[in-house]
Scaffold this motif. Structure first.
Motif, PDB file in Angstrom:
ATOM      1  N   LEU A   1       0.840  -1.198   0.000  1.00  0.00           N
ATOM      2  CA  LEU A   1       0.000   0.000   0.000  1.00  0.00           C
ATOM      3  C   LEU A   1       0.874   1.246   0.000  1.00  0.00           C
ATOM      4  CD1 LEU A   1      -3.008   0.764   0.047  1.00  0.00           C
ATOM      5  CD2 LEU A   1      -2.830   0.909   2.522  1.00  0.00           C
ATOM      6  N   THR A   2       1.036   1.826  -1.173  1.00  0.00           N
ATOM      7  CA  THR A   2       1.789   3.072  -1.351  1.00  0.00           C
ATOM      8  C   THR A   2       0.878   4.070  -2.053  1.00  0.00           C
ATOM      9  OG1 THR A   2       2.619   2.447  -3.536  1.00  0.00           O
ATOM     10  CG2 THR A   2       3.958   1.782  -1.607  1.00  0.00           C
ATOM     11  N   SER A   3       1.262   5.328  -2.017  1.00  0.00           N
ATOM     12  CA  SER A   3       0.430   6.325  -2.697  1.00  0.00           C
ATOM     13  C   SER A   3       0.381   6.041  -4.192  1.00  0.00           C
ATOM     14  CB  SER A   3       0.936   7.743  -2.420  1.00  0.00           C
ATOM     15  OG  SER A   3       2.255   7.909  -2.874  1.00  0.00           O
ATOM     16  N   ARG A   4       1.491   5.633  -4.772  1.00  0.00           N
ATOM     17  CA  ARG A   4       1.522   5.301  -6.207  1.00  0.00           C
ATOM     18  C   ARG A   4       0.601   4.096  -6.487  1.00  0.00           C
ATOM     19  NH1 ARG A   4       3.024   7.974 -10.080  1.00  0.00           N
ATOM     20  NH2 ARG A   4       5.088   8.397  -9.296  1.00  0.00           N
ATOM     21  N   ALA A   5       0.654   3.080  -5.644  1.00  0.00           N
ATOM     22  CA  ALA A   5      -0.194   1.903  -5.855  1.00  0.00           C
ATOM     23  C   ALA A   5      -1.677   2.279  -5.769  1.00  0.00           C
ATOM     24  CB  ALA A   5       0.137   0.816  -4.836  1.00  0.00           C
TER      25      ALA A   5
END
Length: 195
Positions: free
Chosen positions: A30-34
């Motif tokens: 869970l990343t901002s890009r994902a």
């Protein structure tokens, strides 16, 4: 990512994307890009609506806790119907079959998220403490109806059921437990108080 595409409910679209990522990849994925890729929008969209990624995650967790109100109302409405163990097993399976287990891991995984959540949620892990409140309310209703013992300590039984349920569902690699395992756990915890 294309820009200029109208997004209807941006928050909900981003939160739903976070659900899918957590369920599929766990908290480390869970990343901002994902999230923005999964939501089909430009990365800047997330940062236009939230102070930073931890602010997004905090609002996401609290939104998912708020959604538990409907489950709590449904469980409380089930008091006096079916069996106590059946109602509890179904509620725990629905709770832990959702993104709840992954949210617990997320809160544990990210220190900055825990700090932000403490501002709005001073004790416990939001999903688990709200679930305990939900189960406690149901058990109190069943106690009032005489389906569990008048002296049943629902304040202890509820977190016991939540903790045992969480342990059953926490192993992402093995998949969820079968219905019989959940029923057996609930029956064991409730054995001394059922009428």
């Amino acid at each position: 990512m294309p820009t200029g595409v109208a997004l209807r409910d941006v928050r909900e679209q981003l939160f739903d994307a976070a659900d899918r990522i957590l369920l599929r990849d766990g908290p480390s994925g869970l990343t901002s890009r994902a999230v923005t890729t999964e939501a089909g929008c430009a990365k800047g969209v997330l940062h236009r609506h939230f102070e930073d990624f931890d602010a997004f995650l905090a609002e996401f967790v609290l939104d998912r806790v708020d959604r538990m109100d409907a489950a709590a109302a449904a469980l409380r409405a089930a008091a006096g119907t079916g069996t106590v163990t059946g109602n509890l097993a179904d509620a725990l399976s629905a709770l832990f079959g959702s993104v709840a287990v992954a949210i617990v891991a997320l809160v544990t995984f990210r220190d900055a998220l825990r700090v932000r959540l403490r501002r709005a949620w001073p004790a416990g892990v939001p999903v688990l403490t709200e679930a305990a409140v939900m189960v406690e309310g149901y058990l109190a209703a069943e106690r009032d109806l005489g389906r569990i013992a008048a002296g049943a300590d629902v304040e202890t039984l509820a977190p016991t059921l939540i903790g045992a349920g969480h342990l059953l569902f926490a192993d992402r690699a093995a998949g969820p437990p079968d219905a019989a395992a959940v029923q057996r756990m609930v029956t064991t915890v409730m054995a001394g108080v059922l009428r």
